[in-house]
Motif scaffolding. Structure first.
Motif, PDB file in Angstrom:
ATOM      1  N   ILE A  68       0.867  -1.065  -0.125  1.00 25.19           N
ATOM      2  CA  ILE A  68      -0.308   0.072   0.242  1.00 25.19           C
ATOM      3  C   ILE A  68       0.607   1.261   0.347  1.00 25.19           C
ATOM      4  O   ILE A  68       1.889   1.346   0.879  1.00 25.19           O
ATOM      5  CB  ILE A  68      -1.300  -0.027   1.358  1.00 25.19           C
ATOM      6  N   VAL A  69       0.387   2.507  -0.835  1.00 26.69           N
ATOM      7  CA  VAL A  69       1.200   3.744  -0.939  1.00 26.69           C
ATOM      8  C   VAL A  69      -0.081   4.373  -0.350  1.00 26.69           C
ATOM      9  O   VAL A  69      -0.882   4.451  -1.215  1.00 26.69           O
ATOM     10  CB  VAL A  69       2.075   4.333  -2.296  1.00 26.69           C
ATOM     11  N   ASP A  70       0.296   5.755   0.090  1.00 28.09           N
ATOM     12  CA  ASP A  70      -0.715   6.149   0.318  1.00 28.09           C
ATOM     13  C   ASP A  70      -0.427   8.024  -0.554  1.00 28.09           C
ATOM     14  O   ASP A  70       0.244   7.630  -1.888  1.00 28.09           O
ATOM     15  CB  ASP A  70       0.172   7.300   1.322  1.00 28.09           C
ATOM     16  N   ALA A  71      -2.075   7.785  -1.298  1.00 28.26           N
ATOM     17  CA  ALA A  71      -1.834   8.411  -3.075  1.00 28.26           C
ATOM     18  C   ALA A  71      -1.091  10.038  -2.655  1.00 28.26           C
ATOM     19  O   ALA A  71      -0.932  10.106  -3.945  1.00 28.26           O
ATOM     20  CB  ALA A  71      -3.929   8.832  -3.270  1.00 28.26           C
ATOM     21  N   GLY A  72      -1.367  10.297  -1.999  1.00 28.14           N
ATOM     22  CA  GLY A  72      -0.131  11.773  -1.553  1.00 28.14           C
ATOM     23  C   GLY A  72       1.269  11.729  -1.695  1.00 28.14           C
ATOM     24  O   GLY A  72       1.778  13.146  -1.453  1.00 28.14           O
ATOM     25  N   MET A  73       1.807  10.352  -1.195  1.00 29.69           N
ATOM     26  CA  MET A  73       2.948  10.255  -1.174  1.00 29.69           C
ATOM     27  C   MET A  73       4.070  10.300  -2.381  1.00 29.69           C
ATOM     28  O   MET A  73       3.578   9.992  -3.565  1.00 29.69           O
ATOM     29  CB  MET A  73       2.856   8.709  -0.938  1.00 29.69           C
ATOM     30  N   PHE A  74       4.824  10.952  -2.166  1.00 26.95           N
ATOM     31  CA  PHE A  74       6.194  11.270  -3.094  1.00 26.95           C
ATOM     32  C   PHE A  74       6.251  10.139  -4.138  1.00 26.95           C
ATOM     33  O   PHE A  74       7.190   9.261  -3.472  1.00 26.95           O
ATOM     34  CB  PHE A  74       7.241  12.435  -2.989  1.00 26.95           C
ATOM     35  N   ILE A  75       6.126  10.073  -5.794  1.00 27.47           N
ATOM     36  CA  ILE A  75       6.353   8.855  -5.904  1.00 27.47           C
ATOM     37  C   ILE A  75       8.587   8.208  -5.774  1.00 27.47           C
ATOM     38  O   ILE A  75       8.402   6.976  -6.228  1.00 27.47           O
ATOM     39  CB  ILE A  75       6.234   8.890  -7.650  1.00 27.47           C
ATOM     40  N   PHE A  76       9.109   9.197  -5.861  1.00 24.04           N
ATOM     41  CA  PHE A  76      11.115   8.912  -5.349  1.00 24.04           C
ATOM     42  C   PHE A  76      10.309   9.043  -3.647  1.00 24.04           C
ATOM     43  O   PHE A  76      11.965   9.331  -3.527  1.00 24.04           O
ATOM     44  CB  PHE A  76      11.520  10.154  -6.419  1.00 24.04           C
ATOM     45  N   VAL A  94      -2.755   1.622  -4.165  1.00 25.73           N
ATOM     46  CA  VAL A  94      -3.185   3.154  -3.744  1.00 25.73           C
ATOM     47  C   VAL A  94      -3.942   4.108  -2.565  1.00 25.73           C
ATOM     48  O   VAL A  94      -4.920   3.407  -2.948  1.00 25.73           O
ATOM     49  CB  VAL A  94      -3.034   4.127  -5.007  1.00 25.73           C
ATOM     50  N   TYR A  95      -4.143   4.023  -1.570  1.00 25.74           N
ATOM     51  CA  TYR A  95      -5.099   4.118  -0.616  1.00 25.74           C
ATOM     52  C   TYR A  95      -5.018   6.012  -0.360  1.00 25.74           C
ATOM     53  O   TYR A  95      -4.326   6.702  -0.588  1.00 25.74           O
ATOM     54  CB  TYR A  95      -5.169   2.933   0.470  1.00 25.74           C
ATOM     55  N   GLN A  96      -6.235   6.762   0.198  1.00 24.85           N
ATOM     56  CA  GLN A  96      -6.155   7.864   0.485  1.00 24.85           C
ATOM     57  C   GLN A  96      -7.423   7.405   1.247  1.00 24.85           C
ATOM     58  O   GLN A  96      -8.354   6.937   1.609  1.00 24.85           O
ATOM     59  CB  GLN A  96      -6.626   9.088  -0.153  1.00 24.85           C
ATOM     60  N   TYR A  97      -7.293   8.221   3.247  1.00 23.88           N
ATOM     61  CA  TYR A  97      -8.300   7.939   4.417  1.00 23.88           C
ATOM     62  C   TYR A  97      -8.411   6.179   4.155  1.00 23.88           C
ATOM     63  O   TYR A  97     -10.115   5.946   3.757  1.00 23.88           O
ATOM     64  CB  TYR A  97      -9.602   9.363   3.958  1.00 23.88           C
ATOM     65  N   GLY A  98      -7.548   5.244   4.487  1.00 23.10           N
ATOM     66  CA  GLY A  98      -8.107   3.786   4.640  1.00 23.10           C
ATOM     67  C   GLY A  98      -9.230   3.548   3.351  1.00 23.10           C
ATOM     68  O   GLY A  98      -9.855   1.972   3.030  1.00 23.10           O
ATOM     69  N   ARG A  99      -9.223   3.639   2.108  1.00 24.12           N
ATOM     70  CA  ARG A  99      -9.887   3.092   1.056  1.00 24.12           C
ATOM     71  C   ARG A  99      -9.279   3.247  -0.841  1.00 24.12           C
ATOM     72  O   ARG A  99      -7.596   3.985  -0.820  1.00 24.12           O
ATOM     73  CB  ARG A  99     -11.224   4.686   0.517  1.00 24.12           C
ATOM     74  N   MET A 100      -8.972   2.218  -0.986  1.00 19.31           N
ATOM     75  CA  MET A 100      -8.241   2.196  -2.194  1.00 19.31           C
ATOM     76  C   MET A 100      -9.381   3.321  -3.261  1.00 19.31           C
ATOM     77  O   MET A 100     -10.088   3.264  -3.575  1.00 19.31           O
ATOM     78  CB  MET A 100      -7.916   0.657  -2.517  1.00 19.31           C
ATOM     79  N   LEU A 101      -8.013   4.279  -4.132  1.00 16.27           N
ATOM     80  CA  LEU A 101      -8.626   4.570  -4.801  1.00 16.27           C
ATOM     81  C   LEU A 101      -8.009   3.982  -6.566  1.00 16.27           C
ATOM     82  O   LEU A 101      -8.392   4.548  -7.690  1.00 16.27           O
ATOM     83  CB  LEU A 101      -7.510   5.844  -4.735  1.00 16.27           C
ATOM     84  N   GLY A 102      -7.326   3.431  -6.562  1.00 17.93           N
ATOM     85  CA  GLY A 102      -6.056   2.920  -7.532  1.00 17.93           C
ATOM     86  C   GLY A 102      -5.019   2.063  -7.255  1.00 17.93           C
ATOM     87  O   GLY A 102      -4.902   1.794  -6.330  1.00 17.93           O
ATOM     88  N   VAL A 103      -4.374   1.836  -8.275  1.00 19.00           N
ATOM     89  CA  VAL A 103      -3.232   0.768  -8.499  1.00 19.00           C
ATOM     90  C   VAL A 103      -2.332   1.421  -9.077  1.00 19.00           C
ATOM     91  O   VAL A 103      -2.220   1.932 -10.582  1.00 19.00           O
ATOM     92  CB  VAL A 103      -3.867  -0.644  -8.947  1.00 19.00           C
ATOM     93  N   VAL A 104      -0.838   1.284  -9.216  1.00 17.08           N
ATOM     94  CA  VAL A 104       0.238   1.235 -10.010  1.00 17.08           C
ATOM     95  C   VAL A 104       1.391   0.915  -9.535  1.00 17.08           C
ATOM     96  O   VAL A 104       1.542  -0.838  -9.175  1.00 17.08           O
ATOM     97  CB  VAL A 104       1.279   2.918  -8.725  1.00 17.08           C
ATOM     98  N   HIS A 105       1.842   0.301 -11.303  1.00 18.22           N
ATOM     99  CA  HIS A 105       2.831  -1.111 -11.662  1.00 18.22           C
ATOM    100  C   HIS A 105       3.975   0.581 -11.623  1.00 18.22           C
ATOM    101  O   HIS A 105       4.474   1.260 -12.011  1.00 18.22           O
ATOM    102  CB  HIS A 105       2.453  -1.286 -12.487  1.00 18.22           C
TER     103      HIS A 105
END
Length: 177
Positions: A68-76, A94-105
């Motif tokens: 899990i990564v936070d949506a607002g986390m810097f990608i680097f 990708v989560y924000q406030y405990g809710r899944m918003l998406g995925v990142v590969h």
């Protein structure tokens, strides 16, 4: 670096998610094969996923904090590399406030927005380095002398020095450092 916008996972994540639905198993298999996807979030359990390997789906598994990564986390962010290292499939939810918003590969780092941002940081670094060198009185001739000194021991610097032709050197003289 005021002109640069640090990219977050919100900027590069995929939001059009496909979910694993046991009632639509064959459609999910076809989707995974077509898109080369090996993880799907579960439709019935918001905090679970299934993995797809060798034509079969695993039982639902809890999405671990390492995935899990936070949506607002810097990608680097340096912590991100660790998260990808612990995930054989290079997928992060990708989560924000405990809710899944998406995925990142990991391949999402090849998006043009990421590359442009990265090159923006490099350009900014180069410009600041040039300003620092000018501030300390370093000139183009100092750079050429450095290449000559280093070229005696390292062929890379000699090759670099030899890549400048007479025209390059004349133009260098006309330009600011």
């Amino acid at each position: 670096m005021d002109r640069l916008h640090p990219l977050t996972f919100r900027d590069i994540m995929a939001t059009d998610l496909f979910y694993h639905d046991p009632e639509q198993e064959q459609a999910c298999v076809e989707l995974c094969n077509l898109l080369k996807v090996d993880y799907l979030p579960c439709l019935q359990h918001a905090d679970h996923y299934v993995s797809y390997e060798k034509g079969k789906f695993s039982d639902p598994q809890l999405i671990d904090e390492k995935m899990i990564v936070d949506a607002g986390m810097f990608i680097f962010d340096p912590r991100v590399l660790k998260k990808f290292e612990h995930n054989a499939h290079n997928v992060q939810f990708v989560y924000q406030y405990g809710r899944m918003l998406g995925v990142v590969h990991i391949s999402d780092y090849n998006k043009s927005s990421v590359l442009m941002n990265y090159y923006g940081y490099l350009l900014d670094f180069e410009q600041r380095l040039r300003s620092l060198l000018i501030l300390h009185g370093v000139t183009n001739q100092d750079m050429l002398d450095f290449f000559k000194r280093k070229g005696k021991k390292d062929p890379y610097f000699l090759k670099k020095l030899n890549s400048y032709d007479e025209r390059d050197l004349r133009e260098m003289e006309m330009l600011s450092p």
